[in-house]
Write an enzyme that holds these catalytic residues in place. Sequence first.
Site, PDB file in Angstrom:
ATOM      1  CG  PHE A 186      -1.633  -1.328   1.430  1.00  0.00           C
ATOM      2  CD1 PHE A 186      -2.467  -1.872   0.479  1.00  0.00           C
ATOM      3  CD2 PHE A 186      -1.364  -2.059   2.576  1.00  0.00           C
ATOM      4  CE1 PHE A 186      -3.051  -3.116   0.666  1.00  0.00           C
ATOM      5  CE2 PHE A 186      -1.935  -3.305   2.778  1.00  0.00           C
ATOM      6  CZ  PHE A 186      -2.781  -3.835   1.813  1.00  0.00           C
ATOM      7  CB  CYS A 187       2.291   3.531  -1.560  1.00  0.00           C
ATOM      8  SG  CYS A 187       2.069   3.022  -3.256  1.00  0.00           S
ATOM      9  CB  ALA A 188       2.242   2.508   3.878  1.00  0.00           C
TER      10      ALA A 188
END
Length: 437
Positions: free
Chosen positions: A362-364
């Site tokens: 999740f781009c985290a």
Amino acid sequence: MTAVLTTACATAPIARVSGCDLQVPLVGGGTCVYANFDYAASAPALAQVTDRVQELLPFYASVHRGAGYASRVSTEAYESARGSVERFVDTDDDQVVVFTRNTTDSLNLLATCVPGDVVVLDIEHHANFLPWKNSRVVEAADTVAETIRRIVAELSVKPAALLAITGASNVTGEVLPIAELAEIAHRCGARILVDGAQLTPHRRVSLSESGVDYLAFSGHKLYAPFGAGVLVGRRDWLDAAEPYLAGGGAVREVTVDETFWAPAPARHEAGSPNVLGVAALAAACDALSALDFDTVVEHERVLSTRLAEGLGEIEGVQLLRLWSDAPDSVGIVTFTIDGYEPGQIAAYLSAEHGIGVRDGRFCAHPLLNRIGHAGGAVRASLGLGTGSDDVERLIAAVRQLVAGEQTWNYGKTDGLWNPVPETRGFSSTIDGAAECV
Ligand SMILES: Cc1ncc(COP(=O)(O)O)c(C=O)c1O
């Protein structure tokens, strides 16, 4: 509409969205209605948004650059969209609306304007982590209260120009108290930017009431998937900074030797703008402004509580949470299943049940690494077009998987899970595919 409601107390969708009757092929043959659990990535268009785009399309022409009637209509649509955004987020007088491509673009733009250090949490989406040049990272604690104490400590030990913080986590949906954080930032001599990508589609945000200085969000998460975003915030930094893009439209006067830049918003909007995207975004703002947000919040609460409870009862399912005391959560339920890779689960849900979820990190990445889920997870996110029948389908599908009732094989190629064999074609013209908006 999609919903054939299953019980007397079933929760129906509360708005018409594009794709709500979309038929998608199943790997074993036949089709079913698509169950969209990927609102947090990109939300389907609201009916009002689709209507507005269709209405404006015949007038599509250059903005700010033509005397022709269609150009005048396009210019009016573009400029009046700022008013829709201002009403939607209840701006203060000194705040200006700049149109961008998306949240990432908005945050990169603001990063060029900040006159000092930026304090961020380690839970942020990369879009609110990577653009800041002089960033100081605070590790989130396992309660919101302790996380806030750490932010206060960081802001107190050394001055910072900006606290850049998410309004709602894109991984867990948990919401932070932005008015309290604004008060803290101001007390410590900093301003606050809220990454509203996940918050604005789901909660009423008032900049004037909360004291938030800057807000960034994307049209495509706000039920307007047409490629426009917003940075709204205090004018002084925006007017003092170098233009984000140099080019036509951003200037007052140019000579061979000198350039006189326009103030914001034109200063940061060089080039031909995305008038359809901006009009779509404005239509979404108007449609959401007209909704009763108590109903929206309750709709989401009922569906996501049922989803979390239903999934949580299944053996081997673990739900991801950041904090034990988060004051609120938007409609995101993120989970893992022991013995299954997230990509495998997502491929199965799509291939055998016509259910769309997001899997991965999740781009985290810093967040997923720290909470021990470096291998990623599955995120089910919902919104205005979701009903109880969708939620029950997802729970039943996960239950079947864990019970060993999957009917197809899955394999990994180039790191991606797929059904083996893959029998579905991926064309938007498949037989039986139809949209209800
Ligand atoms: C919290 C958050 N911030 C920023 C972004 C980036 O949004 P965009 O891809 O529209 O720039 C996302 C997208 O998923 C997000 O969830």
